[in-house]
Design a protein around this motif. Structure first.
Motif, short mmCIF file in Angstrom:
data_model
loop_
_atom_site.label_atom_id
_atom_site.label_comp_id
_atom_site.label_asym_id
_atom_site.label_seq_id
_atom_site.Cartn_x
_atom_site.Cartn_y
_atom_site.Cartn_z
N ARG A 115 0.77 -1.29 0.08
CA ARG A 115 0.02 -0.04 -0.01
C ARG A 115 0.83 1.21 0.00
O ARG A 115 0.47 2.23 -0.85
CB ARG A 115 -0.99 0.02 1.21
CG ARG A 115 -1.63 1.34 1.43
CD ARG A 115 -2.78 1.36 2.47
NE ARG A 115 -3.95 0.51 2.05
CZ ARG A 115 -4.99 0.48 2.78
NH1 ARG A 115 -5.09 1.05 3.69
NH2 ARG A 115 -6.15 -0.24 2.40
N ASP A 116 2.03 1.26 0.90
CA ASP A 116 2.72 2.36 0.46
C ASP A 116 3.50 2.75 -0.48
O ASP A 116 3.74 3.75 -1.10
CB ASP A 116 3.84 2.13 1.68
CG ASP A 116 3.44 2.45 3.29
OD1 ASP A 116 2.34 2.92 3.37
OD2 ASP A 116 3.95 1.95 4.05
N ILE A 117 3.76 1.60 -1.18
CA ILE A 117 4.57 1.64 -2.52
C ILE A 117 3.44 2.42 -3.53
O ILE A 117 3.59 3.32 -4.17
CB ILE A 117 4.93 0.46 -3.12
CG1 ILE A 117 6.10 -0.33 -2.51
CG2 ILE A 117 4.94 0.38 -4.68
CD1 ILE A 117 7.45 0.35 -2.96
N LYS A 118 2.04 1.79 -3.50
CA LYS A 118 1.13 2.16 -4.48
C LYS A 118 0.78 3.95 -4.03
O LYS A 118 0.73 4.74 -5.07
CB LYS A 118 -0.34 1.47 -4.04
CG LYS A 118 -1.21 2.07 -5.08
CD LYS A 118 -2.57 1.08 -4.87
CE LYS A 118 -3.73 1.58 -5.83
NZ LYS A 118 -4.77 0.79 -5.47
N ARG A 148 3.66 10.18 -7.45
CA ARG A 148 4.63 10.75 -8.21
C ARG A 148 3.83 10.81 -9.50
O ARG A 148 4.69 10.85 -10.51
CB ARG A 148 5.68 9.67 -8.10
CG ARG A 148 6.54 9.92 -6.76
CD ARG A 148 6.98 11.16 -6.56
NE ARG A 148 8.25 10.88 -5.45
CZ ARG A 148 7.82 11.23 -4.27
NH1 ARG A 148 6.62 11.62 -3.83
NH2 ARG A 148 8.55 11.15 -3.19
N LYS A 149 2.61 10.32 -9.69
CA LYS A 149 1.75 10.22 -11.06
C LYS A 149 2.45 9.53 -11.82
O LYS A 149 2.92 9.46 -12.96
CB LYS A 149 1.81 11.32 -11.58
CG LYS A 149 1.02 12.75 -10.94
CD LYS A 149 0.95 14.09 -11.55
CE LYS A 149 0.40 15.20 -10.35
NZ LYS A 149 -0.91 14.56 -9.87
N LYS A 205 1.52 -7.33 -8.06
CA LYS A 205 1.55 -8.19 -7.01
C LYS A 205 1.97 -7.69 -5.76
O LYS A 205 1.33 -7.90 -4.65
CB LYS A 205 2.10 -9.36 -7.48
CG LYS A 205 1.49 -10.39 -8.35
CD LYS A 205 2.14 -11.61 -8.56
CE LYS A 205 1.33 -12.29 -9.58
NZ LYS A 205 1.84 -13.77 -9.64
N VAL A 206 2.90 -6.90 -5.89
CA VAL A 206 3.72 -6.02 -4.76
C VAL A 206 2.60 -5.10 -4.13
O VAL A 206 2.53 -5.19 -2.71
CB VAL A 206 4.80 -5.29 -5.09
CG1 VAL A 206 5.38 -4.36 -3.98
CG2 VAL A 206 6.04 -6.13 -5.67
N GLU A 207 1.98 -4.38 -4.87
CA GLU A 207 1.00 -3.36 -4.17
C GLU A 207 -0.28 -4.05 -3.58
O GLU A 207 -0.70 -3.49 -2.70
CB GLU A 207 0.54 -2.43 -5.34
CG GLU A 207 1.57 -1.55 -5.87
CD GLU A 207 1.20 -0.47 -6.87
OE1 GLU A 207 0.01 -0.58 -7.34
OE2 GLU A 207 1.79 0.33 -7.08
N PHE A 242 12.24 2.51 1.27
CA PHE A 242 11.25 1.44 1.04
C PHE A 242 12.35 0.10 1.32
O PHE A 242 12.15 -0.99 1.59
CB PHE A 242 10.89 1.27 -0.23
CG PHE A 242 9.68 2.16 -0.42
CD1 PHE A 242 8.46 1.64 0.11
CD2 PHE A 242 9.78 3.19 -0.94
CE1 PHE A 242 7.39 2.41 0.19
CE2 PHE A 242 8.35 4.27 -1.04
CZ PHE A 242 7.25 3.66 -0.32
N ALA A 243 13.93 0.33 1.10
CA ALA A 243 14.89 -0.89 1.19
C ALA A 243 14.72 -0.90 2.85
O ALA A 243 14.86 -2.34 3.46
CB ALA A 243 15.90 -0.27 0.51
N GLY A 244 14.64 -0.03 3.54
CA GLY A 244 14.51 -0.14 5.15
C GLY A 244 13.35 -0.84 5.44
O GLY A 244 13.42 -1.67 6.30
N LEU A 245 12.33 -0.51 4.90
CA LEU A 245 10.90 -1.17 5.32
C LEU A 245 11.10 -2.46 4.75
O LEU A 245 10.33 -3.30 5.86
CB LEU A 245 9.72 -0.37 4.45
CG LEU A 245 9.40 1.19 4.98
CD1 LEU A 245 8.25 1.60 4.00
CD2 LEU A 245 9.00 1.20 6.30
#
Length: 278
Positions: free
Chosen positions: A20-23, A29-30, A49-51, A77-80
């Protein structure tokens, strides 16, 4: 469960929250899923699939770093992603995982259960359910996913060499049910066919060497000393003293000497699969 924008964050598992954070950042960022896929080196379907939180065992580190680069989010995101992985393992095990990723050779003796990196999903789930019977299902699934992720070691261009000795107890102790065991043993057969994996069974007939030896794993590296990992009552512990390593290397040689040959080991596993399937 179905993931949608109205699902409260506290009801999402770690992978769903990550997705959800990625999405949310992608939309801010459009960028389309296709554009993000192109920027990170993955397909539009992979991003989808990630989202949705359905990519198993988890998104890759390369994808997370690619998102940070595309979004301009530093190492967010690498840290998450690292936090997800750390959260699914007990704290005392994480130092071992860091070393396992760097090892060039892994020597393992498993006395009662198949070593974690060779466990199937069903077998791992049965192990965790037995050891944590009152644990929330989501936590158990997180543990299973984390365990399966360890297989990524063998997807590298130059995977570590794994030599595993399984006491016959590992093959005959019914974890889950007969179907789970048959699947696990079939997976061992397939794994042993890989050029970087050697597998031997220490039979009951070997007697004392197997009975009096507790499970342990040794990791060797290109430029660092060998490290020993052994379980204890408060969790696993790492050892690097020269004397301790030497004693366990001797012990491993003795176990190998008493074990069945790789061919005989696979023949025994094959016969047990038939027993579990009958």
């Amino acid at each position: 469960m179905a993931l949608d924008e109205t699902t409260p964050p506290e009801h999402l598992n770690p992978l769903e929250r990550f997705g959800r954070d990625i999405k949310q950042v992608r939309l801010a960022r459009k960028l389309t899923q296709k554009q993000l896929g192109r920027a990170t080196g993955y397909s539009e379907g992979y991003v989808s699939k990630v989202e949705s939180g359905t990519l198993l065992p988890r998104p890759s580190e390369k994808f997370a770093k690619g998102c940070d680069l595309a979004f301009g989010t530093g190492e967010l995101f690498a840290g998450l992603l690292r936090n997800i992985e750390e959260g699914d393992h007990p704290s005392w095990f994480f130092p071992y995982l860091n070393l396992e990723r760097k090892a060039v050779r892994i020597l393992d003796y498993s006395a009662s259960l198949v070593m974690g990196i060779l466990q199937t999903e069903a077998y791992a789930r049965a192990v965790f359910r037995a050891s944590h019977p009152r644990e929330d299902k989501e936590l158990t699934e997180g543990r299973v996913t984390a365990r399966l992720r360890r297989r990524e070691l063998f997807e590298r261009d130059a995977p570590p060499l794994l030599w595993v000795i399984l006491h016959e107890t590992c093959l005959r102790t019914v974890v889950g049910d007969a179907e789970v065991m048959a699947g696990q043993l079939e997976y061992l057969q397939a794994a042993a066919s890989a050029p970087h994996i050697d597998l031997q069974v220490l039979p009951f007939s070997a007697g004392a060497p197997g009975v009096h030896t507790r499970p342990f794993t040794m990791l060797t590296f290109d430029k660092s000393p060998t490290v020993l990992y052994a379980d204890g009552p408060q969790g696993g512990k790492l050892y690097d003293s020269t004397r301790t390593i030497a004693l366990h290397l001797d012990s491993y040689d003795r176990l190998r000497a008493h074990a069945l040959s790789p061919g005989e080991s696979l023949a025994l596993i094959k016969s047990l699969v038939k027993e579990y399937r009958s």
